[in-house]
Design a protein around this motif. Structure first.
Motif, mmCIF file in Angstrom:
data_model
loop_
_atom_site.group_PDB
_atom_site.id
_atom_site.type_symbol
_atom_site.label_atom_id
_atom_site.label_comp_id
_atom_site.label_asym_id
_atom_site.label_seq_id
_atom_site.Cartn_x
_atom_site.Cartn_y
_atom_site.Cartn_z
ATOM 1 N N MET A 176 -5.780 4.833 -5.992
ATOM 2 C CA MET A 176 -4.835 6.100 -6.511
ATOM 3 C C MET A 176 -3.529 5.583 -6.566
ATOM 4 O O MET A 176 -3.075 4.697 -5.679
ATOM 5 C CB MET A 176 -5.080 7.122 -5.419
ATOM 6 N N ALA A 177 -2.739 5.954 -7.507
ATOM 7 C CA ALA A 177 -1.381 5.806 -7.519
ATOM 8 C C ALA A 177 -0.578 6.212 -6.346
ATOM 9 O O ALA A 177 -0.538 7.122 -5.909
ATOM 10 C CB ALA A 177 -0.896 6.432 -8.878
ATOM 11 N N GLU A 178 0.213 5.230 -5.745
ATOM 12 C CA GLU A 178 0.773 5.832 -4.549
ATOM 13 C C GLU A 178 2.023 4.697 -4.577
ATOM 14 O O GLU A 178 1.907 3.510 -4.413
ATOM 15 C CB GLU A 178 0.032 5.581 -3.243
ATOM 16 N N LYS A 179 3.293 5.330 -4.463
ATOM 17 C CA LYS A 179 4.446 4.344 -4.516
ATOM 18 C C LYS A 179 4.769 4.167 -2.890
ATOM 19 O O LYS A 179 4.813 5.085 -1.979
ATOM 20 C CB LYS A 179 5.497 4.935 -5.119
ATOM 21 N N LYS A 180 5.160 3.137 -2.666
ATOM 22 C CA LYS A 180 5.880 2.453 -1.765
ATOM 23 C C LYS A 180 6.670 1.586 -1.549
ATOM 24 O O LYS A 180 7.015 1.090 -2.578
ATOM 25 C CB LYS A 180 4.450 1.757 -0.831
ATOM 26 N N THR A 181 7.252 1.629 -0.678
ATOM 27 C CA THR A 181 8.806 0.528 -0.469
ATOM 28 C C THR A 181 8.260 -0.725 0.126
ATOM 29 O O THR A 181 7.696 -0.771 1.287
ATOM 30 C CB THR A 181 9.838 1.359 0.193
ATOM 31 N N TYR A 182 8.652 -1.972 -0.292
ATOM 32 C CA TYR A 182 8.193 -3.065 0.147
ATOM 33 C C TYR A 182 9.394 -3.896 0.276
ATOM 34 O O TYR A 182 10.312 -3.496 -0.712
ATOM 35 C CB TYR A 182 7.247 -3.740 -0.862
ATOM 36 N N THR A 183 9.467 -4.925 0.889
ATOM 37 C CA THR A 183 10.388 -5.833 0.913
ATOM 38 C C THR A 183 10.116 -7.140 0.390
ATOM 39 O O THR A 183 8.621 -7.367 0.480
ATOM 40 C CB THR A 183 11.064 -6.271 2.305
ATOM 41 N N GLY A 184 10.593 -8.121 0.033
ATOM 42 C CA GLY A 184 9.871 -9.200 -0.722
ATOM 43 C C GLY A 184 11.107 -10.237 -0.931
ATOM 44 O O GLY A 184 12.375 -9.820 -0.710
ATOM 45 N N GLY A 185 10.788 -11.394 -1.510
ATOM 46 C CA GLY A 185 11.861 -12.560 -1.828
ATOM 47 C C GLY A 185 11.243 -13.832 -2.161
ATOM 48 O O GLY A 185 9.933 -13.831 -2.261
ATOM 49 N N CYS A 186 12.040 -14.873 -2.317
ATOM 50 C CA CYS A 186 11.593 -16.158 -2.370
ATOM 51 C C CYS A 186 10.894 -16.668 -1.103
ATOM 52 O O CYS A 186 11.000 -16.089 -0.167
ATOM 53 C CB CYS A 186 12.912 -17.090 -3.112
ATOM 54 N N HIS A 187 10.675 -17.866 -1.183
ATOM 55 C CA HIS A 187 10.001 -18.834 -0.109
ATOM 56 C C HIS A 187 11.245 -19.099 1.018
ATOM 57 O O HIS A 187 10.836 -18.872 1.937
ATOM 58 C CB HIS A 187 9.591 -20.066 -0.593
ATOM 59 N N CYS A 188 12.458 -19.526 0.562
ATOM 60 C CA CYS A 188 13.598 -20.047 1.366
ATOM 61 C C CYS A 188 14.229 -18.647 2.078
ATOM 62 O O CYS A 188 14.998 -18.979 3.348
ATOM 63 C CB CYS A 188 14.424 -21.060 1.129
ATOM 64 N N GLY A 189 13.995 -17.646 1.374
ATOM 65 C CA GLY A 189 14.936 -16.602 2.292
ATOM 66 C C GLY A 189 16.249 -16.251 1.517
ATOM 67 O O GLY A 189 16.977 -15.242 2.019
ATOM 68 N N GLU A 190 16.642 -17.026 0.573
ATOM 69 C CA GLU A 190 18.019 -16.798 -0.198
ATOM 70 C C GLU A 190 17.927 -15.766 -0.846
ATOM 71 O O GLU A 190 18.867 -15.172 -0.974
ATOM 72 C CB GLU A 190 18.091 -18.181 -0.869
ATOM 73 N N VAL A 191 16.869 -15.388 -1.562
ATOM 74 C CA VAL A 191 16.764 -14.291 -2.327
ATOM 75 C C VAL A 191 15.890 -13.154 -1.898
ATOM 76 O O VAL A 191 14.688 -13.449 -1.238
ATOM 77 C CB VAL A 191 16.118 -14.467 -3.821
ATOM 78 N N ARG A 192 16.280 -11.886 -1.343
ATOM 79 C CA ARG A 192 15.697 -10.918 -0.650
ATOM 80 C C ARG A 192 15.886 -9.603 -1.561
ATOM 81 O O ARG A 192 17.112 -9.308 -2.143
ATOM 82 C CB ARG A 192 16.155 -10.640 0.930
ATOM 83 N N PHE A 193 14.903 -8.824 -1.492
ATOM 84 C CA PHE A 193 14.884 -7.710 -2.237
ATOM 85 C C PHE A 193 14.044 -6.414 -1.638
ATOM 86 O O PHE A 193 13.243 -6.701 -0.804
ATOM 87 C CB PHE A 193 14.729 -7.699 -3.877
ATOM 88 N N GLU A 194 14.313 -5.342 -1.908
ATOM 89 C CA GLU A 194 13.663 -4.148 -1.525
ATOM 90 C C GLU A 194 13.069 -3.368 -2.796
ATOM 91 O O GLU A 194 13.861 -3.400 -3.645
ATOM 92 C CB GLU A 194 14.495 -3.069 -0.807
ATOM 93 N N VAL A 195 11.886 -2.822 -3.020
ATOM 94 C CA VAL A 195 11.424 -2.300 -4.309
ATOM 95 C C VAL A 195 10.391 -1.143 -3.882
ATOM 96 O O VAL A 195 9.544 -1.287 -2.987
ATOM 97 C CB VAL A 195 10.915 -3.309 -5.120
ATOM 98 N N THR A 196 10.527 -0.079 -4.486
ATOM 99 C CA THR A 196 9.676 1.007 -4.499
ATOM 100 C C THR A 196 8.506 0.905 -5.696
ATOM 101 O O THR A 196 9.008 0.987 -6.713
ATOM 102 C CB THR A 196 10.337 2.144 -4.474
ATOM 103 N N ALA A 197 7.244 0.709 -5.452
ATOM 104 C CA ALA A 197 6.432 0.264 -6.266
ATOM 105 C C ALA A 197 4.952 0.964 -6.111
ATOM 106 O O ALA A 197 4.567 1.159 -4.978
ATOM 107 C CB ALA A 197 6.291 -1.360 -6.662
ATOM 108 N N ASP A 198 4.335 0.920 -7.199
ATOM 109 C CA ASP A 198 2.772 1.541 -7.018
ATOM 110 C C ASP A 198 2.017 0.313 -7.459
ATOM 111 O O ASP A 198 1.870 -0.347 -8.752
ATOM 112 C CB ASP A 198 2.590 2.599 -8.063
ATOM 113 N N LEU A 199 1.340 -0.370 -6.417
ATOM 114 C CA LEU A 199 0.469 -1.462 -6.611
ATOM 115 C C LEU A 199 -0.977 -1.101 -6.871
ATOM 116 O O LEU A 199 -2.024 -2.106 -6.829
ATOM 117 C CB LEU A 199 0.588 -2.400 -5.110
ATOM 118 N N SER A 200 -1.029 -0.038 -7.304
ATOM 119 C CA SER A 200 -2.720 0.495 -7.639
ATOM 120 C C SER A 200 -3.159 -0.583 -8.676
ATOM 121 O O SER A 200 -4.347 -0.547 -8.941
ATOM 122 C CB SER A 200 -2.923 1.677 -7.989
#
Ligand code: ZN
Length: 119
Positions: free
Chosen positions: A1-25
């Motif tokens: 089911m469609a469900e939006k959640k907030t996730y954190t993520g980024g590259c491998h070394c940690g230089e690039v970091r972000f937050e995103v609200t997305a539906d991963l269904s």
């Protein structure tokens, strides 16, 4: 089911970091020349759903072909955690590499094939 959640993520070394609200269904698995080599899996969000927390001045841009999409990547570790481009309706969109989200088990996701190779 469609469900939006907030996730954190980024590259491998940690230089690039972000937050995103997305539906991963459903997650897009594209067969275009770059997605095939990178193995990226995508979910698409509007810019309002995305916040870059670190790495704004660092990310490098890679473009090819018709140059519709900015394939951004970290210059230190080489990982492309997100890309920017325009949706078919012209609006801005951010493509998030689901493999770069924290604590997401890709094996449990429903993959939707996309024939990017034919574009
Ligand atoms: Zn990095």
């Amino acid at each position: 089911m469609a469900e939006k959640k907030t996730y954190t993520g980024g590259c491998h070394c940690g230089e690039v970091r972000f937050e995103v609200t997305a539906d991963l269904s459903s997650v897009v698995s594209c067969n275009c020349s770059i997605c095939q080599k990178r193995g990226a899996l995508w979910v698409f969000v509007t810019p309002e759903s995305f916040a870059l927390r670190a790495g704004l001045d660092d990310v490098k841009d890679y473009q090819f072909g018709k140059k519709f999409i900015h394939h951004l990547f970290c210059p230190q570790c080489g990982v492309g955690a997100f890309s920017r481009g325009n949706a078919p309706n012209g609006g801005e969109m951010v493509a998030i590499n689901v493999r770069c989200l924290d604590d997401v088990d890709v094996a449990g996701l429903k993959l939707v094939p996309f024939d990017g190779r034919s574009l």
